[in-house]
Design a protein around this motif. Structure first.
Motif, mmCIF file in Angstrom:
data_model
loop_
_atom_site.group_PDB
_atom_site.id
_atom_site.type_symbol
_atom_site.label_atom_id
_atom_site.label_comp_id
_atom_site.label_asym_id
_atom_site.label_seq_id
_atom_site.Cartn_x
_atom_site.Cartn_y
_atom_site.Cartn_z
ATOM 1 N N UNK A 1 11.732 59.378 -12.164
ATOM 2 C CA UNK A 1 12.087 58.012 -12.557
ATOM 3 C C UNK A 1 13.113 58.124 -13.671
ATOM 4 N N UNK A 2 14.252 57.430 -13.513
ATOM 5 C CA UNK A 2 15.349 57.574 -14.466
ATOM 6 C C UNK A 2 15.851 56.216 -14.931
ATOM 7 N N UNK A 3 16.120 56.109 -16.229
ATOM 8 C CA UNK A 3 16.736 54.917 -16.812
ATOM 9 C C UNK A 3 18.066 55.334 -17.424
ATOM 10 N N UNK A 4 19.183 54.844 -16.846
ATOM 11 C CA UNK A 4 20.521 55.104 -17.369
ATOM 12 C C UNK A 4 21.003 53.882 -18.140
ATOM 13 N N UNK A 5 21.729 54.127 -19.231
ATOM 14 C CA UNK A 5 22.262 53.035 -20.050
ATOM 15 C C UNK A 5 23.703 53.367 -20.438
ATOM 16 N N UNK A 6 24.644 52.467 -20.120
ATOM 17 C CA UNK A 6 26.046 52.698 -20.469
ATOM 18 C C UNK A 6 26.687 51.389 -20.926
ATOM 19 N N UNK A 7 27.760 51.453 -21.725
ATOM 20 C CA UNK A 7 28.404 50.241 -22.231
ATOM 21 C C UNK A 7 28.976 49.390 -21.101
ATOM 22 N N UNK A 8 28.699 48.099 -21.141
ATOM 23 C CA UNK A 8 29.224 47.182 -20.117
ATOM 24 C C UNK A 8 30.747 47.167 -20.115
ATOM 25 N N UNK A 9 31.344 47.342 -21.280
ATOM 26 C CA UNK A 9 32.799 47.246 -21.385
ATOM 27 C C UNK A 9 33.528 48.398 -20.687
ATOM 28 N N UNK A 10 32.810 49.436 -20.280
ATOM 29 C CA UNK A 10 33.450 50.527 -19.552
ATOM 30 C C UNK A 10 33.900 50.096 -18.162
ATOM 31 N N UNK A 11 33.219 49.086 -17.586
ATOM 32 C CA UNK A 11 33.437 48.692 -16.200
ATOM 33 C C UNK A 11 34.078 47.313 -16.141
ATOM 34 N N UNK A 12 35.220 47.221 -15.484
ATOM 35 C CA UNK A 12 35.866 45.933 -15.275
ATOM 36 C C UNK A 12 35.271 45.247 -14.056
ATOM 37 N N UNK A 13 35.081 43.925 -14.154
ATOM 38 C CA UNK A 13 34.579 43.160 -13.021
ATOM 39 C C UNK A 13 33.089 43.344 -12.793
ATOM 40 N N UNK A 14 32.667 42.899 -11.616
ATOM 41 C CA UNK A 14 31.251 42.953 -11.270
ATOM 42 C C UNK A 14 30.805 44.380 -10.969
ATOM 43 N N UNK A 15 29.512 44.609 -11.143
ATOM 44 C CA UNK A 15 28.918 45.905 -10.819
ATOM 45 C C UNK A 15 28.081 45.742 -9.565
ATOM 46 N N UNK A 16 28.488 46.411 -8.499
ATOM 47 C CA UNK A 16 27.812 46.293 -7.213
ATOM 48 C C UNK A 16 26.573 47.184 -7.172
ATOM 49 N N UNK A 17 25.443 46.650 -6.703
ATOM 50 C CA UNK A 17 24.249 47.496 -6.536
ATOM 51 C C UNK A 17 24.505 48.692 -5.629
ATOM 52 N N UNK A 18 25.356 48.531 -4.623
ATOM 53 C CA UNK A 18 25.669 49.650 -3.736
ATOM 54 C C UNK A 18 26.408 50.755 -4.475
ATOM 55 N N UNK A 19 27.293 50.358 -5.407
ATOM 56 C CA UNK A 19 28.021 51.352 -6.193
ATOM 57 C C UNK A 19 27.088 52.068 -7.163
ATOM 58 N N UNK A 20 26.268 51.300 -7.851
ATOM 59 C CA UNK A 20 25.433 51.880 -8.898
ATOM 60 C C UNK A 20 24.292 52.700 -8.321
ATOM 61 N N UNK A 21 24.022 52.523 -7.018
ATOM 62 C CA UNK A 21 22.993 53.341 -6.374
ATOM 63 C C UNK A 21 23.444 54.788 -6.273
ATOM 64 N N UNK A 22 24.759 55.006 -6.340
ATOM 65 C CA UNK A 22 25.288 56.357 -6.303
ATOM 66 C C UNK A 22 24.916 57.104 -7.579
ATOM 67 N N UNK A 23 25.234 58.364 -7.629
ATOM 68 C CA UNK A 23 25.054 59.149 -8.841
ATOM 69 C C UNK A 23 25.770 58.480 -10.009
ATOM 70 N N UNK A 24 25.125 58.432 -11.166
ATOM 71 C CA UNK A 24 25.745 57.843 -12.348
ATOM 72 C C UNK A 24 27.026 58.581 -12.716
ATOM 73 N N UNK A 25 27.078 59.887 -12.435
ATOM 74 C CA UNK A 25 28.268 60.671 -12.726
ATOM 75 C C UNK A 25 29.430 60.235 -11.837
ATOM 76 N N UNK A 26 29.158 60.064 -10.549
ATOM 77 C CA UNK A 26 30.193 59.630 -9.615
ATOM 78 C C UNK A 26 30.614 58.198 -9.897
#
Length: 249
Positions: free
Chosen positions: A146-171
């Motif tokens: 079980x993993x909890x990742x936390x990153x600054x919202x300002x790093x990402x422009x626009x909406x964050x897609x659940x399909x995208x974030x399901x990928x590896x946090x590194x990718x």
């Protein structure tokens, strides 16, 4: 085994992985000595300096050892280790290396203010927003991490897609923010989980159970913190090993 040339000579990690593949292909029961640095450099199409740097890292990880004036040798015992603390591995790869089929489930995404703890770890303002992503990784259908990742919202422009974030946090951070994670700092502890905890529901734990916990801050290619996470491991499924080098006085 044919050893392939490295496409990008500046990627030390790619050289190291190529060397590791070569080592895994060797019949070390007959001969565990590696070719000379000059030969390895020629096979990979890189400089001796790059080869030496990668060999030094493999030596620190216990995969190889050197005998002064004799050569570099493979440590057969280290090759039996499936999961190591260093280098860090993506969870799905880690699960596959443990001998299981890997799957991942995205269980929650939310945005909150960083607060004191988040701002301190990510070097941002406490009033800045952070994206919190919770995932469960399965090994043969059983919840293993079980993993909890936390990153600054300002790093990402626009909406964050659940399909995208399901990928590896590194990718995800590499593709969406141009951030390449190169290292992390980890604090290791344990946590006792009871049946009343949210984690117990995610991990299908019906009785008090101890989990291995990693808390890490991850840094990018410019040595800036880009995300921090908390990882809970079920050690019935995932076990780490380490081949440690000793100080010689």
């Amino acid at each position: 085994m044919e050893i392939r040339r490295v496409k990008n000579r500046s990627l030390n990690e790619e050289v190291k992985e190529a060397l590791y593949r070569y080592i895994k292909s060797m019949d070390i029961q007959k001969n565990n000595k590696l070719p000379r640095e000059e030969a390895l450099a020629e096979m990979l199409g890189v400089s001796r300096i790059t080869i030496r740097r990668s060999l030094t890292e493999l030596s620190h990880e216990g995969v190889i050892f050197r005998k002064h004036g004799i050569g570099t040798f493979v440590n057969a015992d280290a090759l039996q280790i499936k999961i190591t603390f260093n280098p860090a591995q993506e969870f799905e790869k880690l699960i596959r290396n443990s001998g299981y089929k890997a799957e991942v489930e995205l269980v929650n995404i939310e945005i909150k203010l960083a607060g004191y703890n988040g701002s301190n770890k990510l070097q941002i303002d406490p009033e800045d927003e952070v994206v919190i992503v919770e995932k469960v990784f399965y090994a043969d259908g059983n919840p293993a991490i079980y993993c909890i990742d936390r990153f600054p919202r300002k790093l990402i422009e626009g909406d964050i897609s659940p399909n995208d974030i399901k990928l590896s946090i590194f990718e995800f951070l590499k593709a969406k923010a141009g951030k390449i994670v190169t290292r992390d700092i980890v604090e290791i502890s344990t946590a006792m989980v009871t049946e009343d905890d949210k984690l117990a529901a995610y991990m299908n734990s019906v009785k008090p159970k101890a989990f291995l916990v990693f808390e890490s801050v991850n840094f990018d290619q410019d040595n800036n913190p880009v995300f921090y996470d908390t990882e809970y491991y079920d050690t019935d499924l995932i076990r780490f090993s380490s081949c440690r080098q000793k100080d010689i006085y």
